[in-house]
Design a protein around this motif. Structure first.
Motif, PDB file in Angstrom:
ATOM      1  N   LYS A  11       0.854  -1.187   0.000  1.00  0.00           N
ATOM      2  CA  LYS A  11       0.000   0.000   0.000  1.00  0.00           C
ATOM      3  C   LYS A  11       0.892   1.240   0.000  1.00  0.00           C
ATOM      4  N   THR A  44      -3.855   2.105   9.015  1.00  0.00           N
ATOM      5  CA  THR A  44      -4.172   1.719   7.634  1.00  0.00           C
ATOM      6  C   THR A  44      -4.270   0.207   7.518  1.00  0.00           C
ATOM      7  N   LYS A  47      -7.534  -1.025   8.890  1.00  0.00           N
ATOM      8  CA  LYS A  47      -8.638  -0.741   7.973  1.00  0.00           C
ATOM      9  C   LYS A  47      -8.649  -1.705   6.791  1.00  0.00           C
ATOM     10  N   ILE A  48      -7.469  -2.101   6.327  1.00  0.00           N
ATOM     11  CA  ILE A  48      -7.383  -3.076   5.233  1.00  0.00           C
ATOM     12  C   ILE A  48      -7.948  -4.417   5.697  1.00  0.00           C
ATOM     13  N   GLU A  51     -11.624  -4.349   5.528  1.00  0.00           N
ATOM     14  CA  GLU A  51     -12.141  -4.023   4.191  1.00  0.00           C
ATOM     15  C   GLU A  51     -12.678  -2.592   4.116  1.00  0.00           C
ATOM     16  N   GLU A  53     -10.396  -0.097   3.638  1.00  0.00           N
ATOM     17  CA  GLU A  53      -9.384   0.581   2.848  1.00  0.00           C
ATOM     18  C   GLU A  53      -8.869  -0.398   1.800  1.00  0.00           C
ATOM     19  N   ASP A  54      -8.649   0.102   0.596  1.00  0.00           N
ATOM     20  CA  ASP A  54      -8.112  -0.743  -0.479  1.00  0.00           C
ATOM     21  C   ASP A  54      -6.605  -0.886  -0.321  1.00  0.00           C
ATOM     22  N   TYR A  55      -6.057  -1.944  -0.929  1.00  0.00           N
ATOM     23  CA  TYR A  55      -4.614  -2.124  -0.988  1.00  0.00           C
ATOM     24  C   TYR A  55      -4.203  -2.188  -2.458  1.00  0.00           C
ATOM     25  N   ASP A  56      -2.929  -1.898  -2.734  1.00  0.00           N
ATOM     26  CA  ASP A  56      -2.468  -1.781  -4.119  1.00  0.00           C
ATOM     27  C   ASP A  56      -2.239  -3.140  -4.768  1.00  0.00           C
ATOM     28  N   SER A  57      -1.676  -4.073  -4.033  1.00  0.00           N
ATOM     29  CA  SER A  57      -1.395  -5.395  -4.589  1.00  0.00           C
ATOM     30  C   SER A  57      -1.351  -6.417  -3.473  1.00  0.00           C
ATOM     31  N   ASN A  59      -2.878 -10.319  -1.808  1.00  0.00           N
ATOM     32  CA  ASN A  59      -4.072 -11.155  -1.699  1.00  0.00           C
ATOM     33  C   ASN A  59      -4.415 -11.368  -0.227  1.00  0.00           C
TER      34      ASN A  59
END
Length: 636
Positions: A11, A44, A47-48, A51, A53-57, A59
């Motif tokens: 992230k 952060t 929050k990930i 769900e 907050e989004d993450y960049d890459s 799984n």
């Protein structure tokens, strides 16, 4: 059972990488503490996991049975909602049913003769029975009471920030889950409440993943520590004390490995400089090894806050408080209080929330005037006040502009003149961050910046109001070290037992009803003489039927289950006490029959635990009955 697994999660925010290919799993029963310097991405990461907050890459793999309950640092509150309505604002079926039930109870209270209201209440009562939700509703009220919230029908908009935080914590604790995620749960809690929360979380069956600065709290609850540093996760099995030892070992190993790498580089470089030619396979291999060693990144030293600032000269007279009293709305908070603060004093102010501790600091700082009495400051006193809220911080300013308002230069402990920019670097604000608007900083980074601003003004008396709130453990450790060498006077309000033990050597104890006591020694030494009130409450209440009159015309003030419990609780407690007495007689008669004792002693322990829970429940129901009676009398 594995609940959730993160694989190569990354992230970034702009050019700043927060999480860099991190991997870890959370399993049932694990109690994990997440630590790291503020601004490194701890919240952060939480929050990930939720769900939010989004993450960049990467799984994330979750179990089908995963149920998460989350306490955020910033909760959305509904000012028009009551306390219980706020508690049941969750989206799960259980929370929606409980919310509908509470609304139905309120409607039935307003219109007791309305057949539709009664029918709806009866239907929802059956639904709560089917979902087995009575325990959740009772637990919510019990937890709220333990957290110091007693009026369940109070509008949330009327509550203080600390009370709202406790409501949010209660909501997270009672939401059905097998993974409880908590972001700074001990903020705004007093010491007795933190002690209760420790016991609650220690006995919780599900997994816990939390951020907290409270090191005693971490030590007593966690069995794993995750450290987030430079975008990477380092995992340690054990509590906070174990983590400290294992982290030192890891850093020493990294240092040793780096020294070996540097030695190899020097030898390979010397060999190449002697004129080695890349003709043979062996020579080429050595040159390739040199290039590989040279390109390998050295382990980055963890960034550390560095606090080094001189204080102004402080004369013999510091602060003299003479016969000070203070009241709010005819409620006396401080009554005829006198105290002399001297140079070198380390004074901790402790006591429950809302009892007058911050009021005393505000009067010393001149922000409040006493109703009577005198607060006399010495002529050389230069005060620095680190308050709970940073109200005066203009968030439109850039970081360096805010610090330069305090001073352009300051002398460090060695007498060297240090610029505002250099001091910011010592507080982990890089040259790029120094030109960032304050509004872009995290809550913890703002607190760290606020602390630096105060120190830049070279105070010789430090007033610290809950300094551990929103400061990371690394900064706290350095602050404690700084205070140890501070030549002036330190006066701090805190609920952080670890901080108090390291910093103070004398306590002012607010007891309530304007009563104030004193104690020489740190907080742990005080507790040895005066155990938590929570422990004292464990004494058995004397249960007698005539002690509490049952309300006849206010049954709907109780929940359906509570009314049934209240009607039966005296006899249930009495039966349990009789069973325990019979069991103790059997144990006394068993003598040396060890086989029989092996059966009886665990049974006794289980019955004592059950009886303790019954006493607690009896106390809650009778307190509620008394309040219903008082409300009814006022209404008449």
């Amino acid at each position: 059972m594995n609940l959730i697994t993160l694989e190569n999660i990354s992230k970034s925010y702009g050019e700043k990488t927060i999480l860099n290919n991190i991997n870890f799993s959370i399993n049932s029963g694990e109690k994990i503490g997440l630590i790291g310097i503020n601004g490194t991405g701890k919240s952060t990461l939480l929050k990930i996991l939720c769900e939010l907050e989004d993450y960049d890459s990467g799984n994330i793999i979750t179990s089908n049975e995963l149920k998460i309950s989350y306490l955020s640092q910033n909760t959305n509150f509904f000012d028009d909602a009551t306390v219980l309505e706020q508690i049941f604002k969750g989206d799960s079926k259980e929370m929606k049913t409980l919310k509908a039930y509470e609304n139905a109870v309120e409607a039935a209270n307003i219109n007791p003769n309305d057949a539709k209201c009664q029918s709806l209440l009866l239907g929802l009562t059956s639904e709560l029975d089917a979902l087995n939700l009575w325990d959740i509703e009772n637990e919510a009220k019990t937890i709220l009471t333990k957290l110091g919230v007693h009026n369940f029908n109070e509008k949330v908009g009327n509550l203080s920030g600390g009370q709202k935080k406790r409501i949010a914590l209660a909501a997270a604790l009672i939401t059905p889950s097998n993974l409880l995620i908590l972001d700074e749960p001990t903020n705004h809690l007093d010491s007795d409440t933190i002690s209760w929360l420790e016991k609650y979380l220690s006995s919780k069956k599900g997994a816990v993943f939390m951020i907290t600065h409270d090191r005693y709290f971490l030590d007593r609850i966690t069995n794993n520590i995750f450290e987030l540093n430079d975008g990477k996760i380092y995992t340690y099995v054990g509590n906070y004390s174990t983590f400290l030892g294992k982290k030192l070992e890891r850093e020493e190993m990294e240092k040793s490995s780096e020294e070996k790498r540097q030695n190899l580089l020097r030898r390979e470089l010397a060999w190449i400089k002697r004129g080695a030619k890349a003709r043979s396979t062996k020579q080429k291999a050595r040159i390739d090894r040199f290039n590989e060693l040279n390109e390998k990144d050295a382990p980055k030293n963890q960034e550390k806050v560095e606090i080094s600032a001189q204080s102004s000269y402080l004369g013999k007279k510091v602060i003299e408080i003479k016969n000070v009293s203070k009241s709010f709305s005819n409620k006396k908070i401080i009554d005829d209080f006198s105290f002399i603060f001297s140079k070198g004093d380390r004074i901790g102010i402790v006591g429950p929330n809302g009892i007058g501790k911050s009021t005393l600091l505000n009067m010393i700082a001149g922000k409040l005037l006493p109703d009577s009495g005198i607060i006399d400051l010495g002529q050389t006193v230069k005060m620095g006040y680190f308050s709970q809220e940073v109200k005066s911080m203009d968030e439109a300013l850039r970081v360096i502009e805010y610090i330069r308002e305090g001073a352009e230069f300051i002398k460090d402990a060695t007498g060297e003149l240090i610029s505002a920019s250099k001091m910011l670097e010592r507080f982990l604000f890089t040259s790029e961050m120094q030109w960032t608007p304050i509004s872009k900083l995290s809550g913890g980074e703002k607190r760290r910046l606020y602390l630096l601003r105060i120190l830049m003004e070279a105070p010789n008396v430090l007033l610290l109001d809950e300094p551990t709130n929103d400061l990371d453990i690394e900064t706290l450790t350095i602050l404690e070290d700084y205070l140890e060498g501070f030549q002036g006077c330190v006066i701090t309000v805190s609920h952080d037992r670890y901080f108090l033990d390291k910093v103070v050597d004398e306590l002012i104890i607010f007891k309530g009803n304007a009563k104030i006591d004193y104690n020489t020694g740190n907080y742990s030494e005080y507790l040895e003489k005066h155990p938590y009130e929570e422990e004292i409450k464990k004494e058995k209440p004397k249960v007698q039927k005539q002690q509490a009159e049952k309300p006849k015309n206010n049954k709907l003030k109780f929940s359906y289950k509570e009314q049934r419990e209240y009607d039966e609780i005296d006899s249930v407690v009495e039966n349990a006490e009789n069973k325990l007495a019979e069991l103790e007689d059997k144990i006394n008669s068993a003598g040396s029959d060890y086989m029989l004792l092996e059966d009886l002693l665990p049974e006794k322990a289980e019955l004592e635990k059950k009886l303790e829970e019954l006493y607690e429940r009896w106390e809650y129901l009778n307190d509620l009955a008394e309040k219903i009676k008082e409300n009814s009398s006022k209404a008449e």
